[in-house]
Design an enzyme around this catalytic site. Structure first.
Site, PDB file in Angstrom:
ATOM      1  N   CYS A   1       0.800  -1.232   0.000  1.00 58.25           N
ATOM      2  CA  CYS A   1       0.000   0.000   0.000  1.00 58.25           C
ATOM      3  C   CYS A   1       0.832   1.280   0.000  1.00 58.25           C
ATOM      4  O   CYS A   1       0.295   2.367  -0.213  1.00 58.25           O
ATOM      5  CB  CYS A   1      -0.952   0.016   1.187  1.00 58.25           C
ATOM      6  SG  CYS A   1      -2.176  -1.289   1.084  1.00 58.25           S
TER       7      CYS A   1
ATOM      8  N   HIS B   1      -3.469   7.266   2.963  1.00 55.65           N
ATOM      9  CA  HIS B   1      -3.884   5.985   2.383  1.00 55.65           C
ATOM     10  C   HIS B   1      -5.204   5.583   3.044  1.00 55.65           C
ATOM     11  O   HIS B   1      -5.377   5.733   4.250  1.00 55.65           O
ATOM     12  CB  HIS B   1      -2.798   4.944   2.653  1.00 55.65           C
ATOM     13  CG  HIS B   1      -3.207   3.559   2.306  1.00 55.65           C
ATOM     14  ND1 HIS B   1      -3.722   3.232   1.068  1.00 55.65           N
ATOM     15  CD2 HIS B   1      -3.192   2.404   3.033  1.00 55.65           C
ATOM     16  CE1 HIS B   1      -3.999   1.942   1.053  1.00 55.65           C
ATOM     17  NE2 HIS B   1      -3.692   1.415   2.224  1.00 55.65           N
TER      18      HIS B   1
ATOM     19  N   ASN C   1     -10.344   0.037   0.302  1.00 56.87           N
ATOM     20  CA  ASN C   1      -8.890   0.148   0.165  1.00 56.87           C
ATOM     21  C   ASN C   1      -8.487  -0.321  -1.235  1.00 56.87           C
ATOM     22  O   ASN C   1      -8.507  -1.514  -1.532  1.00 56.87           O
ATOM     23  CB  ASN C   1      -8.237  -0.720   1.250  1.00 56.87           C
ATOM     24  CG  ASN C   1      -6.718  -0.632   1.221  1.00 56.87           C
ATOM     25  OD1 ASN C   1      -6.127  -0.089   0.287  1.00 56.87           O
ATOM     26  ND2 ASN C   1      -6.090  -1.181   2.245  1.00 56.87           N
TER      27      ASN C   1
HETATM   28  O1  UT7 Z   1      -3.726  -1.159   3.607  1.00 54.44           O
HETATM   29  C1  UT7 Z   1      -2.817  -2.020   4.197  1.00 54.44           C
HETATM   30  C2  UT7 Z   1      -2.846  -1.938   5.647  1.00 54.44           C
HETATM   31  N1  UT7 Z   1      -4.024  -2.557   6.169  1.00 54.44           N
HETATM   32  C3  UT7 Z   1      -4.636  -2.003   7.183  1.00 54.44           C
HETATM   33  O2  UT7 Z   1      -4.245  -0.949   7.596  1.00 54.44           O
HETATM   34  C4  UT7 Z   1      -5.771  -2.749   7.839  1.00 54.44           C
HETATM   35  C5  UT7 Z   1      -5.607  -2.699   9.327  1.00 54.44           C
HETATM   36  N2  UT7 Z   1      -6.609  -3.462  10.066  1.00 54.44           N
HETATM   37  C6  UT7 Z   1      -7.894  -3.096  10.127  1.00 54.44           C
HETATM   38  O3  UT7 Z   1      -8.305  -2.156   9.494  1.00 54.44           O
HETATM   39  C7  UT7 Z   1      -8.800  -3.840  11.073  1.00 54.44           C
HETATM   40  O4  UT7 Z   1      -8.039  -4.688  11.890  1.00 54.44           O
HETATM   41  C8  UT7 Z   1      -9.891  -4.682  10.379  1.00 54.44           C
HETATM   42  C9  UT7 Z   1     -10.932  -3.756   9.757  1.00 54.44           C
HETATM   43  C10 UT7 Z   1      -9.267  -5.566   9.331  1.00 54.44           C
HETATM   44  C11 UT7 Z   1     -10.614  -5.521  11.415  1.00 54.44           C
HETATM   45  O5  UT7 Z   1     -11.129  -4.726  12.448  1.00 54.44           O
HETATM   46  P1  UT7 Z   1     -10.860  -5.085  13.980  1.00 54.44           P
HETATM   47  O6  UT7 Z   1     -11.588  -4.100  14.780  1.00 54.44           O
HETATM   48  O7  UT7 Z   1      -9.364  -5.185  14.174  1.00 54.44           O
HETATM   49  O8  UT7 Z   1     -11.542  -6.485  14.107  1.00 54.44           O
HETATM   50  P2  UT7 Z   1     -10.906  -7.900  14.510  1.00 54.44           P
HETATM   51  O9  UT7 Z   1     -10.136  -8.473  13.383  1.00 54.44           O
HETATM   52  O10 UT7 Z   1     -10.234  -7.802  15.841  1.00 54.44           O
HETATM   53  O11 UT7 Z   1     -12.231  -8.732  14.722  1.00 54.44           O
HETATM   54  C12 UT7 Z   1     -13.156  -8.419  15.768  1.00 54.44           C
HETATM   55  C13 UT7 Z   1     -14.325  -9.362  15.654  1.00 54.44           C
HETATM   56  C14 UT7 Z   1     -13.917 -10.831  15.526  1.00 54.44           C
HETATM   57  O12 UT7 Z   1     -14.876 -11.624  16.189  1.00 54.44           O
HETATM   58  P3  UT7 Z   1     -14.566 -12.226  17.645  1.00 54.44           P
HETATM   59  O13 UT7 Z   1     -13.339 -13.047  17.467  1.00 54.44           O
HETATM   60  O14 UT7 Z   1     -14.340 -11.026  18.515  1.00 54.44           O
HETATM   61  O15 UT7 Z   1     -15.802 -12.992  17.940  1.00 54.44           O
HETATM   62  C15 UT7 Z   1     -14.010 -11.088  14.038  1.00 54.44           C
HETATM   63  O16 UT7 Z   1     -14.237 -12.440  13.742  1.00 54.44           O
HETATM   64  O17 UT7 Z   1     -15.062  -9.067  14.471  1.00 54.44           O
HETATM   65  C16 UT7 Z   1     -15.201 -10.240  13.667  1.00 54.44           C
HETATM   66  N3  UT7 Z   1     -15.192  -9.852  12.270  1.00 54.44           N
HETATM   67  C17 UT7 Z   1     -16.303  -9.506  11.601  1.00 54.44           C
HETATM   68  N4  UT7 Z   1     -17.575  -9.440  11.996  1.00 54.44           N
HETATM   69  C18 UT7 Z   1     -18.473  -9.024  11.063  1.00 54.44           C
HETATM   70  C19 UT7 Z   1     -14.127  -9.752  11.431  1.00 54.44           C
HETATM   71  N5  UT7 Z   1     -14.542  -9.337  10.224  1.00 54.44           N
HETATM   72  C20 UT7 Z   1     -15.878  -9.185  10.307  1.00 54.44           C
HETATM   73  C21 UT7 Z   1     -16.854  -8.779   9.394  1.00 54.44           C
HETATM   74  N6  UT7 Z   1     -18.136  -8.699   9.811  1.00 54.44           N
HETATM   75  N7  UT7 Z   1     -16.558  -8.438   8.114  1.00 54.44           N
END
Ligand code: UT7
Length: 329
Positions: free
Chosen positions: A116, A256, A286
């Site tokens: 990215c 970004h 993204n």
């Molecule tokens: O461009 C390159 C660089 N990339 C980035 O900068 C991305 C950086 N990361 C992020 O933006 C975030 O970490 C995400 C948007 C990818 C995820 O958000 P988060 O707040 O970190 O969520 P998480 O991965 O910790 O997941 C929290 C919960 C999990 O459930 P449990 O384990 O707490 O029961 C996931 O399974 O949310 C669940 N989850 C979802 N639920 C509904 C993960 N994806 C989804 C979804 N819909 N799409």
């Protein structure tokens, strides 16, 4: 003759028509609009549909539009740098394919791969070529067909990415409206948190790599989020400090577009209000190397000569970068 500076003298972008909405995604995987909007800020993303269409086709649309806007013939271009994480093929480079498709017969062309941060890395390389006096017209194009490496059964990644392209023209300038400073960083120890494992020399494509879904993006979102917030904010503040820029001096932050929460945290650390931050993640998600030039293109009419602009990105690698420029038109 004074020093040769390097200035962005034109910008253009292109996104496919098809909109993949949160509602549609909620029918494909276990997710919902509320989760996606509150965790990422994304409402919809564009998807390139059609057989045989690739990142180069996205790139060509952006570059051709830029050339017509600037009334420049493709044969005048000296160099095309394509920043992409989704090259048409491992080789030849997508930049070579774009150069051929648009008829840039006198240009040499190569890709830059920095996930990215690739667009900012490319912009920095291009600006050094201009400053050297060797070349007069360079196109930097960020183009990614992210839908080609997204697993639409994985709710953790499929809600995030979209397809698109953006391009800028760089030309020499002898005044102060130019690219002023850049900071580029990388740390390969972060390589396992955001990657596409198979298809390269480490794990050549096989039935096994296909079955185990190793041709798709893998992301440890939480870890990447943590690094993205601190690195993007740190590098943006660093470039402000070393150029003696107060928040009042900065007209625009062009971040970004990976996650609205990362953008907000960066702007906050820089002391900037939301009115100075380009945000269109809600429309496109993204688009990897295309996020920053798409923003520049969409805000082009609001930009004024001399506006101090900070571009900032974080991506796989890890890689991160910030560029400070004074808008040239
Ligand atoms: O461009 C390159 C660089 N990339 C980035 O900068 C991305 C950086 N990361 C992020 O933006 C975030 O970490 C995400 C948007 C990818 C995820 O958000 P988060 O707040 O970190 O969520 P998480 O991965 O910790 O997941 C929290 C919960 C999990 O459930 P449990 O384990 O707490 O029961 C996931 O399974 O949310 C669940 N989850 C979802 N639920 C509904 C993960 N994806 C989804 C979804 N819909 N799409």
């Amino acid at each position: 003759m004074g020093n040769i500076n390097s200035a962005i003298t034109g910008v253009n972008s292109w996104v496919p028509e098809y909109k993949l909405t949160n509602h549609e995604l909620s029918k494909m995987v276990d997710t919902n609009d509320e989760w996606i909007t509150s965790r990422t800020g994304i409402k919809e993303r564009r998807i390139l549909k059609g057989n045989g269409l690739a990142s180069s086709d996205l790139g060509c649309k952006a570059v051709n539009g830029l050339l017509s806007k600037k009334k420049i013939s493709p044969s005048e271009i000296d160099l095309i740098i394509c920043a992409t994480a989704t090259p048409d093929m491992l080789f030849p480079s997508t930049a070579c394919i774009i150069a051929d498709k648009i008829g840039a017969k006198n240009a040499f062309a190569f890709d830059v791969m920095a996930a990215c941060s690739g667009f900012l890395y490319s912009l920095d390389v291009a600006s050094k070529y201009i400053e050297s006096g060797l070349y007069k017209k360079i196109i930097v194009v960020g183009a990614d067909k992210m839908s080609s490496i997204v697993d639409y059964e994985d709710r953790k990644t499929c809600v995030i990415f979209g397809d698109g392209a953006g391009a800028v023209l760089l030309e020499p300038s002898e005044n102060e409206y130019c690219i002023k400073d850049s900071i580029l960083k990388s740390d390969g120890s972060g390589r396992n948190y955001l990657k596409m494992v198979a298809g390269g020399s480490f794990k050549p494509s096989s039935l096994q790599t296909v079955n185990s879904k190793e041709h798709f993006i893998y992301q440890d979102g939480k870890t990447v989020f943590k690094f993205a917030v601190s690195c993007m904010a740190d590098i943006s503040v660093e470039i402000m400090k070393r150029n003696n820029l107060s928040p009042d001096d900065v007209a625009w932050l062009v971040p970004h577009q990976a996650n609205k929460r990362i953008i907000d945290a960066t702007a906050n650390r820089m002391g900037l209000g939301t009115d100075k931050v380009m945000i269109n993640i809600q429309k496109y998600g993204n688009t990897t190397n295309a996020t920053i030039p798409i923003c520049l293109s969409e805000w082009e009419e609001k930009l004024k000569l001399g506006d101090n602009i900070i571009l900032s990105a974080f991506g796989g690698g890890f890689t991160w970068a910030a560029i400070y420029l004074s808008w040239s038109y």
